[in-house]
Design a protein around this motif. Structure first.
Motif, PDB file in Angstrom:
ATOM      1  N   LEU A  20       0.839  -1.191   0.000  1.00 28.40           N
ATOM      2  CA  LEU A  20       0.000   0.000   0.000  1.00 28.40           C
ATOM      3  C   LEU A  20       0.880   1.250   0.000  1.00 28.40           C
ATOM      4  O   LEU A  20       1.957   1.253   0.611  1.00 28.40           O
ATOM      5  N   SER A  21       0.394   2.280  -0.675  1.00 21.52           N
ATOM      6  CA  SER A  21       1.079   3.568  -0.697  1.00 21.52           C
ATOM      7  C   SER A  21       0.099   4.667  -0.314  1.00 21.52           C
ATOM      8  O   SER A  21      -1.105   4.555  -0.588  1.00 21.52           O
ATOM      9  N   CYS A  22       0.616   5.703   0.308  1.00 16.97           N
ATOM     10  CA  CYS A  22      -0.208   6.852   0.669  1.00 16.97           C
ATOM     11  C   CYS A  22       0.637   8.107   0.529  1.00 16.97           C
ATOM     12  O   CYS A  22       1.665   8.241   1.197  1.00 16.97           O
ATOM     13  N   ALA A  23       0.185   9.003  -0.339  1.00 16.16           N
ATOM     14  CA  ALA A  23       0.897  10.248  -0.580  1.00 16.16           C
ATOM     15  C   ALA A  23       0.107  11.420  -0.016  1.00 16.16           C
ATOM     16  O   ALA A  23      -1.091  11.557  -0.296  1.00 16.16           O
ATOM     17  N   ALA A  24       0.787  12.235   0.758  1.00 19.59           N
ATOM     18  CA  ALA A  24       0.176  13.444   1.316  1.00 19.59           C
ATOM     19  C   ALA A  24       0.523  14.638   0.441  1.00 19.59           C
ATOM     20  O   ALA A  24       1.668  14.776  -0.006  1.00 19.59           O
ATOM     21  N   SER A  25      -0.467  15.485   0.207  1.00 21.45           N
ATOM     22  CA  SER A  25      -0.239  16.679  -0.604  1.00 21.45           C
ATOM     23  C   SER A  25      -1.067  17.830  -0.037  1.00 21.45           C
ATOM     24  O   SER A  25      -1.971  17.633   0.772  1.00 21.45           O
ATOM     25  N   GLY A  26      -0.735  19.042  -0.499  1.00 19.49           N
ATOM     26  CA  GLY A  26      -1.443  20.223  -0.026  1.00 19.49           C
ATOM     27  C   GLY A  26      -0.508  21.117   0.762  1.00 19.49           C
ATOM     28  O   GLY A  26       0.696  21.164   0.514  1.00 19.49           O
ATOM     29  N   THR A  27      -1.085  21.828   1.715  1.00 16.73           N
ATOM     30  CA  THR A  27      -0.315  22.764   2.536  1.00 16.73           C
ATOM     31  C   THR A  27       0.303  21.998   3.697  1.00 16.73           C
ATOM     32  O   THR A  27      -0.384  21.625   4.634  1.00 16.73           O
ATOM     33  N   ILE A  28       1.606  21.734   3.589  1.00 12.30           N
ATOM     34  CA  ILE A  28       2.306  20.912   4.579  1.00 12.30           C
ATOM     35  C   ILE A  28       3.593  21.604   4.993  1.00 12.30           C
ATOM     36  O   ILE A  28       4.471  21.817   4.169  1.00 12.30           O
ATOM     37  N   PHE A  29       3.696  21.919   6.291  1.00 15.05           N
ATOM     38  CA  PHE A  29       4.950  22.418   6.835  1.00 15.05           C
ATOM     39  C   PHE A  29       5.789  21.245   7.331  1.00 15.05           C
ATOM     40  O   PHE A  29       6.986  21.163   7.048  1.00 15.05           O
ATOM     41  N   SER A  30       5.154  20.356   8.075  1.00 12.46           N
ATOM     42  CA  SER A  30       5.847  19.164   8.553  1.00 12.46           C
ATOM     43  C   SER A  30       4.824  18.065   8.850  1.00 12.46           C
ATOM     44  O   SER A  30       3.650  18.347   9.080  1.00 12.46           O
ATOM     45  N   ILE A  31       5.302  16.847   8.818  1.00 11.63           N
ATOM     46  CA  ILE A  31       4.467  15.689   9.156  1.00 11.63           C
ATOM     47  C   ILE A  31       5.071  15.017  10.386  1.00 11.63           C
ATOM     48  O   ILE A  31       6.204  14.535  10.333  1.00 11.63           O
ATOM     49  N   ASN A  32       4.318  15.009  11.467  1.00  9.12           N
ATOM     50  CA  ASN A  32       4.827  14.433  12.704  1.00  9.12           C
ATOM     51  C   ASN A  32       4.875  12.910  12.639  1.00  9.12           C
ATOM     52  O   ASN A  32       5.822  12.286  13.108  1.00  9.12           O
ATOM     53  N   ALA A  33       3.833  12.324  12.089  1.00 10.64           N
ATOM     54  CA  ALA A  33       3.757  10.864  12.049  1.00 10.64           C
ATOM     55  C   ALA A  33       2.878  10.449  10.876  1.00 10.64           C
ATOM     56  O   ALA A  33       1.982  11.187  10.458  1.00 10.64           O
ATOM     57  N   MET A  34       3.141   9.279  10.362  1.00  8.25           N
ATOM     58  CA  MET A  34       2.288   8.670   9.335  1.00  8.25           C
ATOM     59  C   MET A  34       2.070   7.212   9.713  1.00  8.25           C
ATOM     60  O   MET A  34       2.942   6.581  10.313  1.00  8.25           O
ATOM     61  N   GLY A  35       0.913   6.711   9.356  1.00  5.42           N
ATOM     62  CA  GLY A  35       0.642   5.337   9.731  1.00  5.42           C
ATOM     63  C   GLY A  35      -0.529   4.753   8.981  1.00  5.42           C
ATOM     64  O   GLY A  35      -1.124   5.402   8.111  1.00  5.42           O
ATOM     65  N   TRP A  36      -0.837   3.520   9.313  1.00  7.55           N
ATOM     66  CA  TRP A  36      -1.924   2.771   8.696  1.00  7.55           C
ATOM     67  C   TRP A  36      -2.826   2.181   9.773  1.00  7.55           C
ATOM     68  O   TRP A  36      -2.337   1.651  10.773  1.00  7.55           O
ATOM     69  N   TYR A  37      -4.117   2.288   9.536  1.00  9.58           N
ATOM     70  CA  TYR A  37      -5.141   1.684  10.375  1.00  9.58           C
ATOM     71  C   TYR A  37      -6.014   0.807   9.486  1.00  9.58           C
ATOM     72  O   TYR A  37      -5.991   0.937   8.264  1.00  9.58           O
ATOM     73  N   ARG A  38      -6.792  -0.059  10.103  1.00 11.56           N
ATOM     74  CA  ARG A  38      -7.729  -0.856   9.320  1.00 11.56           C
ATOM     75  C   ARG A  38      -9.029  -1.035  10.087  1.00 11.56           C
ATOM     76  O   ARG A  38      -9.060  -0.935  11.313  1.00 11.56           O
ATOM     77  N   GLN A  39     -10.069  -1.322   9.321  1.00 12.64           N
ATOM     78  CA  GLN A  39     -11.393  -1.454   9.922  1.00 12.64           C
ATOM     79  C   GLN A  39     -12.206  -2.484   9.162  1.00 12.64           C
ATOM     80  O   GLN A  39     -12.192  -2.506   7.917  1.00 12.64           O
ATOM     81  N   THR A  40     -12.911  -3.320   9.903  1.00 11.14           N
ATOM     82  CA  THR A  40     -13.854  -4.273   9.335  1.00 11.14           C
ATOM     83  C   THR A  40     -15.254  -3.918   9.827  1.00 11.14           C
ATOM     84  O   THR A  40     -15.397  -3.243  10.860  1.00 11.14           O
ATOM     85  N   PRO A  41     -16.288  -4.359   9.117  1.00 11.31           N
ATOM     86  CA  PRO A  41     -17.658  -3.989   9.498  1.00 11.31           C
ATOM     87  C   PRO A  41     -17.982  -4.367  10.938  1.00 11.31           C
ATOM     88  O   PRO A  41     -17.696  -5.490  11.381  1.00 11.31           O
ATOM     89  N   GLY A  42     -18.537  -3.424  11.669  1.00 10.94           N
ATOM     90  CA  GLY A  42     -18.952  -3.666  13.039  1.00 10.94           C
ATOM     91  C   GLY A  42     -17.851  -3.564  14.071  1.00 10.94           C
ATOM     92  O   GLY A  42     -18.096  -3.778  15.262  1.00 10.94           O
ATOM     93  N   LYS A  43     -16.640  -3.255  13.620  1.00 12.61           N
ATOM     94  CA  LYS A  43     -15.517  -3.154  14.549  1.00 12.61           C
ATOM     95  C   LYS A  43     -14.911  -1.765  14.497  1.00 12.61           C
ATOM     96  O   LYS A  43     -15.051  -1.036  13.513  1.00 12.61           O
ATOM     97  N   GLN A  44     -14.200  -1.414  15.564  1.00 11.62           N
ATOM     98  CA  GLN A  44     -13.524  -0.131  15.610  1.00 11.62           C
ATOM     99  C   GLN A  44     -12.286  -0.152  14.738  1.00 11.62           C
ATOM    100  O   GLN A  44     -11.671  -1.217  14.516  1.00 11.62           O
ATOM    101  N   ARG A  45     -11.927   1.015  14.260  1.00 13.43           N
ATOM    102  CA  ARG A  45     -10.693   1.146  13.500  1.00 13.43           C
ATOM    103  C   ARG A  45      -9.524   0.848  14.430  1.00 13.43           C
ATOM    104  O   ARG A  45      -9.470   1.326  15.567  1.00 13.43           O
ATOM    105  N   GLU A  46      -8.572   0.058  13.932  1.00  9.61           N
ATOM    106  CA  GLU A  46      -7.442  -0.334  14.770  1.00  9.61           C
ATOM    107  C   GLU A  46      -6.124   0.027  14.096  1.00  9.61           C
ATOM    108  O   GLU A  46      -6.010   0.029  12.862  1.00  9.61           O
TER     109      GLU A  46
END
Length: 121
Positions: A20-46
């Motif tokens: 998986l890839s994720c690119a951030a764009s727009g008005t960005i001075f700095s990025i403190n952290a980047m990460g990945w979460y996942r979610q299945t139906p009926g469950k909280q994002r983890e």
């Protein structure tokens, strides 16, 4: 405004790999952290994995040894290499970034639109 655009999801057989890839764009001075979460139906994002700008990475116990998170700070991009995939990894995967849009901004939490990962034979 900051946008996170994900790519790389899809259908894969058990034991297979996806990146998986994720690119951030727009008005960005700095990025403190980047990460990945996942979610299945009926469950909280983890949390799946996160990589701060300073400090060590953090993985969910269920993916340790199989998934690897990495960042290209020059491209404001985060990757998630997923190996030895299991049916229980099936979920919508969301990219997350904690961004300071301006030097005087407080950090904001941004999310991608999500990408489906399905592990099935």
């Amino acid at each position: 405004q900051v946008q996170l655009v994900e790519s790389g999801g899809g259908l894969v057989q058990p034991g297979g790999s996806l990146r998986l890839s994720c690119a951030a764009s727009g008005t960005i001075f700095s990025i403190n952290a980047m990460g990945w979460y996942r979610q299945t139906p009926g469950k909280q994002r983890e949390l799946v994995a996160e990589m701060p700008s300073v400090g060590s990475t953090n993985y969910a116990d269920s993916v340790k040894g199989r998934f690897t998170i990495s960042r290209d700070n020059a491209k404001n991009t985060v990757y998630l290499q997923m190996n030895s995939l299991k049916p229980e990894d099936t979920a919508v995967y969301y990219c997350n970034a904690v961004v300071r849009p301006r030097s005087w901004s407080t950090p904001f939490n941004y999310w991608g639109q999500g990408t489906q990962v399905t592990v099935s034979s």
